[in-house]
Design a protein around this motif. Structure first.
Motif, PDB file in Angstrom:
ATOM      1  N   LEU A   1      54.294  87.324  18.210  1.00 33.81           N
ATOM      2  CA  LEU A   1      55.746  87.535  18.109  1.00 33.81           C
ATOM      3  C   LEU A   1      56.201  87.512  16.657  1.00 33.81           C
ATOM      4  N   VAL A   2      55.698  86.528  15.906  1.00 33.90           N
ATOM      5  CA  VAL A   2      56.092  86.420  14.502  1.00 33.90           C
ATOM      6  C   VAL A   2      55.601  87.626  13.711  1.00 33.90           C
ATOM      7  N   ALA A   3      54.322  87.985  13.887  1.00 27.70           N
ATOM      8  CA  ALA A   3      53.753  89.097  13.127  1.00 27.70           C
ATOM      9  C   ALA A   3      54.492  90.403  13.417  1.00 27.70           C
ATOM     10  N   ARG A   4      54.788  90.657  14.675  1.00 29.10           N
ATOM     11  CA  ARG A   4      55.462  91.913  15.034  1.00 29.10           C
ATOM     12  C   ARG A   4      56.877  91.963  14.484  1.00 29.10           C
ATOM     13  N   SER A   5      57.581  90.847  14.497  1.00 33.80           N
ATOM     14  CA  SER A   5      58.977  90.865  14.052  1.00 33.80           C
ATOM     15  C   SER A   5      59.116  91.032  12.547  1.00 33.80           C
ATOM     16  N   THR A   6      58.034  90.806  11.783  1.00 41.15           N
ATOM     17  CA  THR A   6      58.123  91.008  10.335  1.00 41.15           C
ATOM     18  C   THR A   6      58.286  92.471   9.973  1.00 41.15           C
ATOM     19  N   ALA A   7      58.159  93.361  10.955  1.00 39.73           N
ATOM     20  CA  ALA A   7      58.399  94.783  10.692  1.00 39.73           C
ATOM     21  C   ALA A   7      59.835  95.038  10.251  1.00 39.73           C
ATOM     22  N   SER A   8      60.747  94.122  10.574  1.00 40.64           N
ATOM     23  CA  SER A   8      62.148  94.299  10.199  1.00 40.64           C
ATOM     24  C   SER A   8      62.466  93.763   8.812  1.00 40.64           C
ATOM     25  N   ILE A   9      61.493  93.224   8.121  1.00 41.29           N
ATOM     26  CA  ILE A   9      61.723  92.674   6.784  1.00 41.29           C
ATOM     27  C   ILE A   9      61.478  93.764   5.747  1.00 41.29           C
ATOM     28  N   GLY A  10      62.483  94.007   4.894  1.00 39.41           N
ATOM     29  CA  GLY A  10      62.397  95.055   3.896  1.00 39.41           C
ATOM     30  C   GLY A  10      61.660  94.601   2.648  1.00 39.41           C
ATOM     31  N   PRO A  11      61.328  95.550   1.773  1.00 42.12           N
ATOM     32  CA  PRO A  11      60.549  95.223   0.571  1.00 42.12           C
ATOM     33  C   PRO A  11      61.308  94.345  -0.420  1.00 42.12           C
ATOM     34  N   ASP A  12      62.631  94.315  -0.342  1.00 33.68           N
ATOM     35  CA  ASP A  12      63.406  93.500  -1.271  1.00 33.68           C
ATOM     36  C   ASP A  12      63.780  92.135  -0.694  1.00 33.68           C
ATOM     37  N   ASP A  13      63.440  91.911   0.563  1.00 30.18           N
ATOM     38  CA  ASP A  13      63.752  90.623   1.183  1.00 30.18           C
ATOM     39  C   ASP A  13      62.774  89.553   0.707  1.00 30.18           C
ATOM     40  N   THR A  14      63.132  88.313   0.976  1.00 29.93           N
ATOM     41  CA  THR A  14      62.253  87.181   0.719  1.00 29.93           C
ATOM     42  C   THR A  14      61.925  86.539   2.063  1.00 29.93           C
ATOM     43  N   PHE A  15      60.637  86.281   2.330  1.00 34.92           N
ATOM     44  CA  PHE A  15      60.295  85.687   3.616  1.00 34.92           C
ATOM     45  C   PHE A  15      59.036  84.851   3.498  1.00 34.92           C
ATOM     46  N   GLY A  16      58.834  83.997   4.499  1.00 41.65           N
ATOM     47  CA  GLY A  16      57.641  83.173   4.549  1.00 41.65           C
ATOM     48  C   GLY A  16      57.436  82.647   5.950  1.00 41.65           C
ATOM     49  N   VAL A  17      56.241  82.101   6.207  1.00 35.67           N
ATOM     50  CA  VAL A  17      55.907  81.498   7.493  1.00 35.67           C
ATOM     51  C   VAL A  17      55.336  80.114   7.221  1.00 35.67           C
ATOM     52  N   TRP A  18      55.959  79.107   7.807  1.00 38.79           N
ATOM     53  CA  TRP A  18      55.479  77.735   7.687  1.00 38.79           C
ATOM     54  C   TRP A  18      54.957  77.242   9.032  1.00 38.79           C
ATOM     55  N   GLY A  19      53.880  76.453   8.985  1.00 39.72           N
ATOM     56  CA  GLY A  19      53.427  75.740  10.168  1.00 39.72           C
ATOM     57  C   GLY A  19      54.048  74.354  10.185  1.00 39.72           C
ATOM     58  N   LEU A  20      54.474  73.888  11.348  1.00 39.80           N
ATOM     59  CA  LEU A  20      55.241  72.646  11.431  1.00 39.80           C
ATOM     60  C   LEU A  20      54.387  71.390  11.526  1.00 39.80           C
ATOM     61  N   SER A  21      53.070  71.531  11.636  1.00 42.87           N
ATOM     62  CA  SER A  21      52.231  70.350  11.574  1.00 42.87           C
ATOM     63  C   SER A  21      52.017  69.976  10.112  1.00 42.87           C
TER      64      SER A  21
END
Length: 895
Positions: free
Chosen positions: A730-750
């Motif tokens: 779900l996370v990987a697929r939804s990153t398709a909506s992130i543009g080249p000028d956006d800032t994003f990251g993925v954190w694990g909660l453990s």
């Protein structure tokens, strides 16, 4: 439906086990009290152990955004209060679903036969281990024809035929099989406005049997029942509770009186149980009340699996105004009126007065007033065929136009705030859209200009209210500090995507040659009060001085009528007295209007909308639309409603001087408004407004998106970690909506080595190639530690708010199975929600990978609701909906 559930040979319930409302003790023909209905549902969920069926036939309405389906009853009313629009009605989300989630029954089945029934799926949150099936008459946002007064809608007629018409050779009617059959049966039919008529469904847990094949040789013999079944003379069979595996721990064997199809039916139920599908009768039995008649021989001969549900089952049938002369009134013709958000309260009041004229025993017309973002309405009309036939699926990007979802049902009437909005529709409307939805202007119903409302505080001399100027000059005037050192005012405006007035004002500001959209937005934005959807919401936000310091330091771009209402003192106790809105404090500063010359007057045009193929009741509907317009434009009662809300009235295109009863002429507004409306330049072109909207979206700049991924071992144990449709996917697929000028990251909660989280994808600018980030997400392992949900959310909010300042779109996405947040202390949750709403705005979208994770009161729901985000769970199309939510942030929405 009563007959369908209890029919001889096919029914799964005994007639004595049904409760039907309205009953013989009602207050009148067809009268149903919603509180009585809720009491009976509560009683059923406490007493029924086997199968509980709840069937509702009547009217359904939703809020303007398509949420919070309400089931309407005889005394139900719709009022202008945007927070509590439905009176004497039952909320599916907050009342019905809340009760049924607590049901003791082993199977709960709900059938909704009403308009907007499909919207119930948005709030379908069963308990994790609950067997719960929901069958809805149509898709979300779809209204259905009322059908025959005696037989019911085509949906109910179809269900009756499918449930009662099963022969000895038919397969048993499990819920899942019935869904396919009713969809096939309804396929040739059309709902209101020629919309496709496709029943909706949601199921959680095991399947359930709702009808059985009829007998080949009629009623069974009078001999003993199946093996293991003990009958008491003259009474029902008694047995000890045996749990989910059926009576005696195994399916009953065919008795001598059974036909081959009966054995096959039970064998099918047994086989289905092995792969998650169970016959309803595997529920534990409860002893019947002594005064209820014994079961018929046909029921007792069905064997252990099915007999139990007959003894432990119950049905609650709620039918509102669906019968003939002895059952109440036929459903009225429902008129759907779509309006601009800023004018909805007044139009709702007018609609209420219009309906109150009907003094007959049965109402002939009903009116639903609803609203949506102005930009969404324009997009919907430009692609009108999608309103009638939504796409079967959305693209992987999630960028999918769904008018039924975003706005609601197809309107019969459209009242935008400004005529220019209809020109925007026509400018880019396809030929197919123009054919699908035809707009006919009947004239304006009222007027109000946009003004810059400036605090008239003591010691500071405002400009005269009747000195018009270009809006950019007015804004510059209040932004300049006085020579005496007085601080300049902050200028605020509602969301330009919400209402026409705010967008037209923004067009005037962007149109100045030496100004850039980014510079304008820097002036019009203040983190102490996030953008509000309407002018009233903006003023209410200012009135809440506990949340900001802008109460008396902000000049606001709002309609004149809104300013005039908020200038009034509180209403006196006299009936019908007009006062300021209830949200406004007594110390909210009075404001004086400054009139821009380059913003067109809001003229509230009335459009009749006719839909291709919508021939049902077409003549009657057109007459009602015409009658409603004539009443709004000419009737003194209608004029009074608009005048008392501060609007100007008069002949079409010519607003008159305010009437004596208008707030504009009240003492509180002396010197604050110009009674003679100052002239303004002709409206700007549709292309200019469209260009402004694009510039506004781009002026907000790149977005900041941070995913918080629950990577505890429970995610893997619960099988929601890896694989299609699971957390990482779900996370990987939804990153398709992130543009080249956006800032994003993925954190694990453990927790990691030195922090409360790990970082599969560090927060920063994305690689132009999205492949490496998605591969990193796919490689992320589940960790043998508990997820630190609270710490991760606090750290995530802080990370998104750090660095870049100003009106930056920020989105925090939590993906979890809720195991490590289920036992959080209430005070910790409250503190987190407060943190989420303080400081620069961050929208929070929560994704629960278990059923019921979005129930009201839980962390997921509270965070999403408080921040203007959204809670998604297993009842949603998670891949599509999450991607669409991410696409709303930053460059993903600049289209």
């Amino acid at each position: 439906m009563e007959e369908a559930l209890t029919a001889e040979g096919t029914g799964v319930l005994d007639p004595e086990e049904l409760l039907i409302l309205p009953g013989p003790t009602g207050a009148g023909p067809g009268t149903v009290d919603p509180l009585e209905a809720l009491r009976e549902i509560r009683k059923a969920r406490e007493q029924v152990n086997g199968l509980l069926v709840v069937y509702f036939a009547g009217h359904g309405l939703v809020r303007a955004d398509g949420t919070d389906l309400h089931l309407l009853f005889s005394p139900s009313r719709v009022i202008a209060d945007p927070h509590h629009p439905f009176v004497d009605a039952l909320s599916w989300r907050d009342q019905v679903m809340v009760e049924l989630r607590l049901a003791r029954a082993d199977w709960v089945v709900v059938i909704l036969d009403c308009c907007f029934a499909g919207n119930a799926r948005l709030d379908f949150h069963p308990e994790e281990h609950q067997n719960f099936a929901l069958l809805m008459a149509a898709e979300p946002g779809v209204e259905i024809p009322p059908g025959d007064a005696e037989a019911g809608t085509d949906f109910t007629v179809g269900l009756h035929r499918l449930l009662t018409g099963r022969t000895w050779a038919s397969k048993p009617a499990t819920f899942t099989r019935l869904v396919g059959e009713i969809r096939e049966a309804m396929a040739p039919l059309k709902a209101v406005h020629d919309h496709r008529w496709i029943p909706g469904e949601r199921r959680h847990g095991d399947d359930v049997l709702l009808a059985i094949p009829g007998r080949k040789h009629g009623r069974e013999s009078e001999g003993d029942g199946p093996a293991g079944t003990a009958h008491e003379a003259g009474g029902r069979s008694k047995r000890e509770p045996t749990g989910r595996e059926g009576a005696g721990g195994a399916p009953a064997r065919p008795g001598e009186s059974e036909t081959g199809s009966e054995a096959e039916a039970r064998s099918a139920g047994s086989a289905q149980a092995e792969d998650g599908t169970h016959a309803a009768g595997t529920a534990p039995a409860v002893d019947p009340a002594p005064d209820r008649r014994p079961s018929s021989r046909r029921h007792r001969a069905l064997g252990a699996a099915l007999a139990l549900v007959l003894f432990a089952g119950a049905g609650v049938l709620l039918s509102v105004a669906d019968g003939g002369s002895d059952r109440g009134c036929a459903p009225p013709l429902e008129l759907r009126v779509l309006v601009d958000p800023d004018i909805r309260p007044t139009v709702q009041k007018a609609a209420d007065v219009y309906l109150d004229r009907d003094t007959g025993d049965c109402r002939a017309v009903g009116i639903s007033v609803y609203t949506g973002n102005s930009t969404d309405v324009v997009d919907a009309f430009q692609a009108a065929p999608l309103w009638q036939a939504p796409p079967a699926s959305c693209p992987p990007s999630g960028d999918c136009l769904l008018p039924q979802r975003d706005l609601g049902a197809q309107p019969d009437v459209w009242i935008p705030a400004a005529s220019i909005t209809s020109l925007r529709v026509l400018a880019e409307q396809s030929a197919a859209a123009g054919t699908a939805a035809k707009l006919d202007s009947l004239g304006s119903v009222a007027y109000t200009p946009m003004v810059l409302a400036v605090p008239a505080e003591a010691g500071r001399k405002p400009d005269p209210a009747d000195r018009p100027a270009p809006l950019a000059d007015l804004v510059a005037g209040v932004r300049d500090a006085d020579a005496d050192g007085t601080e300049p005012y902050q200028v605020l405006r509602p969301d330009p995507e919400g209402g026409d007035g705010a967008l037209l004002s923004t067009t005037a500001l962007y149109g100045t040659d030496d100004r850039r959209p980014t510079d304008v937005e820097a002036v019009l934005t203040d983190d102490r009060l996030p953008p509000q959807p309407t002018a009233r919401d903006l003023m209410c936000g200012l009135a809440d001085g506990s949340r900001n310091e802008l109460e008396d330091r902000a000049a606001v771009l709002i309609p004149e009528q809104t300013m005039a209402l908020f200038n009034l003192p509180s209403a006196s106790g006299e009936a019908g007295a007009v006062g300021r809105p209830a949200c406004a404090s007594d110390v909210l500063e009075h404001r004086a209007a400054r009139y821009p010359t380059d913003v067109p007057v809001l003229d509230l045009p009335f459009f009749r909308v006719t839909w291709a193929g919508a021939d049902r009741d077409a003549t009657a509907r057109e007459q009602v639309v015409r009658d409603f317009y004539d009443w709004l434009a000419e009737a003194p009662e209608a004029r009074k409603v608009f005048v008392r809300d501060g609007f100007r009235t008069g002949p079409s295109g010519k607003p008159s001087l305010p009437a004596a009863a208008s707030p504009l002429t009240a003492k509180a507004n002396e010197g604050a408004v110009s009674l003679l409306l100052p002239p303004s330049n002709p409206p700007t072109s549709a292309s200019e407004v469209t260009e402004t909207l694009r510039d506004y979206r781009q002026a907000l700049g790149p977005g900041r998106v941070l995913y918080l991924l629950d990577d505890s071992t429970s995610m893997e144990d619960n099988r929601v970690w890896s694989g299609p449709g699971r957390a990482k996917d779900l996370v990987a697929r939804s990153t398709a909506s992130i543009g080249p000028d956006d800032t994003f990251g993925v954190w694990g909660l453990s927790p990691g080595d030195a922090a409360n989280h790990t970082e599969p994808v560090p927060f920063g600018r994305p690689d132009p190639d999205p492949g490496p980030a998605r591969e990193a997400i796919g490689r992320a392992p589940a960790v043998n530690k508990n997820a630190r949900v609270l710490d991760g959310l606090r750290d995530g909010l802080s990370e998104l708010r750090s660095g870049q300042e100003g009106p930056v779109p920020r989105l925090l996405v939590l993906v979890t199975d809720d195991e490590d947040s289920a036992d959080l202390r209430g005070e910790d949750v409250r503190a987190l929600v407060e943190t989420a709403t303080e400081g620069p705005p961050v929208r929070v979208v929560t994704v629960s990978l278990r059923g019921g994770g979005c129930a009201p009161g839980l962390l997921n729901h509270r965070l999403a609701e408080a921040t203007g985000g959204r809670c998604l769970d297993a009842a949603d199309d998670l891949a599509t909906e999450l991607t669409a939510e991410v696409a709303k942030t930053g460059t993903g929405d600049a289209r």
